[in-house]
Design a protein around this motif. Structure first.
Motif, PDB file in Angstrom:
ATOM      1  N   GLN A  10     -14.447  -2.634  -5.250  1.00 38.25           N
ATOM      2  CA  GLN A  10     -15.381  -3.488  -4.509  1.00 38.25           C
ATOM      3  C   GLN A  10     -16.712  -3.376  -4.935  1.00 38.25           C
ATOM      4  O   GLN A  10     -17.142  -2.157  -5.307  1.00 38.25           O
ATOM      5  CB  GLN A  10     -15.356  -2.874  -2.974  1.00 38.25           C
ATOM      6  CG  GLN A  10     -15.350  -1.574  -2.948  1.00 38.25           C
ATOM      7  CD  GLN A  10     -14.963  -0.951  -1.252  1.00 38.25           C
ATOM      8  OE1 GLN A  10     -13.776  -1.531  -0.708  1.00 38.25           O
ATOM      9  NE2 GLN A  10     -15.946  -0.183  -0.686  1.00 38.25           N
ATOM     10  N   ALA A 217     -18.270  -5.112  -1.851  1.00 35.18           N
ATOM     11  CA  ALA A 217     -18.858  -3.774  -1.247  1.00 35.18           C
ATOM     12  C   ALA A 217     -19.442  -3.881   0.039  1.00 35.18           C
ATOM     13  O   ALA A 217     -19.119  -3.098   1.073  1.00 35.18           O
ATOM     14  CB  ALA A 217     -19.669  -3.219  -2.342  1.00 35.18           C
ATOM     15  N   GLY A 220     -16.818  -3.538   2.705  1.00 37.42           N
ATOM     16  CA  GLY A 220     -15.956  -2.483   2.543  1.00 37.42           C
ATOM     17  C   GLY A 220     -15.781  -1.834   3.827  1.00 37.42           C
ATOM     18  O   GLY A 220     -14.778  -1.010   3.961  1.00 37.42           O
ATOM     19  N   PRO A 224     -11.434  -1.994   3.348  1.00 41.86           N
ATOM     20  CA  PRO A 224     -11.721  -1.659   1.712  1.00 41.86           C
ATOM     21  C   PRO A 224     -10.784  -2.522   0.909  1.00 41.86           C
ATOM     22  O   PRO A 224      -9.756  -2.739   1.239  1.00 41.86           O
ATOM     23  CB  PRO A 224     -11.799  -0.283   1.807  1.00 41.86           C
ATOM     24  CG  PRO A 224     -10.742   0.164   2.771  1.00 41.86           C
ATOM     25  CD  PRO A 224     -10.797  -0.712   3.969  1.00 41.86           C
ATOM     26  N   SER A 225     -11.219  -2.490  -0.381  1.00 42.37           N
ATOM     27  CA  SER A 225     -10.244  -2.880  -1.175  1.00 42.37           C
ATOM     28  C   SER A 225      -9.057  -1.969  -1.528  1.00 42.37           C
ATOM     29  O   SER A 225      -9.281  -0.671  -1.056  1.00 42.37           O
ATOM     30  CB  SER A 225     -10.976  -3.118  -2.648  1.00 42.37           C
ATOM     31  OG  SER A 225     -12.243  -3.937  -2.898  1.00 42.37           O
ATOM     32  N   CYS A 238     -10.165   1.894  -1.450  1.00 41.64           N
ATOM     33  CA  CYS A 238     -11.168   2.366  -1.559  1.00 41.64           C
ATOM     34  C   CYS A 238     -12.052   2.943  -0.500  1.00 41.64           C
ATOM     35  O   CYS A 238     -11.272   2.864   0.545  1.00 41.64           O
ATOM     36  CB  CYS A 238     -12.431   1.245  -2.171  1.00 41.64           C
ATOM     37  SG  CYS A 238     -11.935   0.603  -3.721  1.00 41.64           S
TER      38      CYS A 238
END
Length: 296
Positions: A10, A217, A220, A224-225, A238
């Motif tokens: 991210q 990001a 996020g 999140p990724s 993440c």
């Protein structure tokens, strides 16, 4: 069979393709995360849609930011965008790592550009470009030309497909990748939408392949990724924070976990057989009792 260490990122991107400072900062962040991924042993690192730049419809509007209208692509610094992409490719060759990232790709005027996703090999060579096939209403009306083809690429014997953002809402694209016999799909987005991640995860369950979900990001903290395994379980995420990060997974085709093995070796082949006419020979025809719905 083999194991591929896969990192999903991210990262922050630019929203104005004419803002040289922001574009350079986005490219620098991609390269910093590539170095971190390589240090972590990754063979492939996946970035969000528009990792170098995702042009804002308001920034690009030829009528000014208050009204969305035809994008003014003369704002884009195409030379700089190409330089940043080439710099990422060179670093991929130096680090011996595959990288997949989003940006925009110009077409001959008056055709609008593609919203694209680039795949660079560990030799630093561009081996594939995926042009987003299903666009949002705004993207199609004011900004981009749609692509026409899927993209499949292979890293160390593992086959990957690519889809972008709103394409998560078109299940036939993901069924197409199952027919193309991929082991995983990179689903990279530019959206603040927790449900989009759940849709992506559902494809891991429905089609029995890994799904990597890469988000900017700044989104996020919402979701999140991460990477979902066949069967739908998140196996890497993440931090759920508004910051750049990486998550790693070892995609193992030879010795998967039990739930992954069941999804890949049992559920996926069974669904294929069911769709290919398995039930036709089992259906009862010609027996009156089979057709009688007036009695139990």
């Amino acid at each position: 069979m083999t194991t591929v260490r896969w990192a999903v990122a991210q990262s922050r991107m630019a929203e104005d393709p004419g803002d040289a400072e922001a574009v350079r900062a986005a490219g620098a962040e991609v390269r910093a995360l590539m170095r971190e991924a390589a240090a972590g042993g990754a063979r492939l690192v996946q970035f969000p849609e528009g990792a170098i730049v995702y042009p804002s419809k308001h920034v690009m509007s030829s009528s000014g930011p208050g009204t969305v209208s035809d994008a003014d692509w003369e704002r884009a610094d195409w030379d700089l965008l190409r330089q940043e992409a080439e710099s990422i490719a060179r670093l991929a060759g130096e680090l011996r790592i595959w990288v997949a990232f989003g940006s925009i790709h110009p077409l001959t005027p008056p055709h609008r550009p593609h919203n694209s996703y680039f795949v660079v090999s560990d030799c630093g060579e561009l081996v594939g470009r995926y042009d987003k096939r299903f666009l949002s209403n705004t993207e199609l009306t004011w900004m981009y030309s749609p692509g026409t083809k899927p993209l499949v690429f292979e890293v160390d014997g593992v086959r990957f497909g690519v889809a972008l953002c709103i394409e998560a809402n078109f299940p036939h694209l993901f069924e197409e990748y199952e027919r193309l016999d991929v082991h995983a799909v990179l689903l990279s987005v530019m959206v603040d939408d927790a449900m989009r991640a759940e849709i992506g995860r559902s494809y891991a369950a429905l089609f029995g392949y890994w799904v990597g979900y890469s988000v900017p990001a700044q989104y996020g903290s919402t979701v999140p990724s991460g990477i979902a395994a066949p069967g739908g379980r998140w196996v890497a995420r993440c931090p759920a924070q508004d910051r750049s990060a990486l998550a790693f997974v070892d995609l193992d085709l030879s010795a998967p976990d039990d739930d992954v093995r069941i999804a890949v070796d049992l559920a996926r082949p069974w669904r294929r057989r069911a769709k290919d006419g398995l039930y036709a020979s089992r259906q009862v025809a010609g027996d009156p009792r089979s057709q009688d719905v007036s009695a139990f």
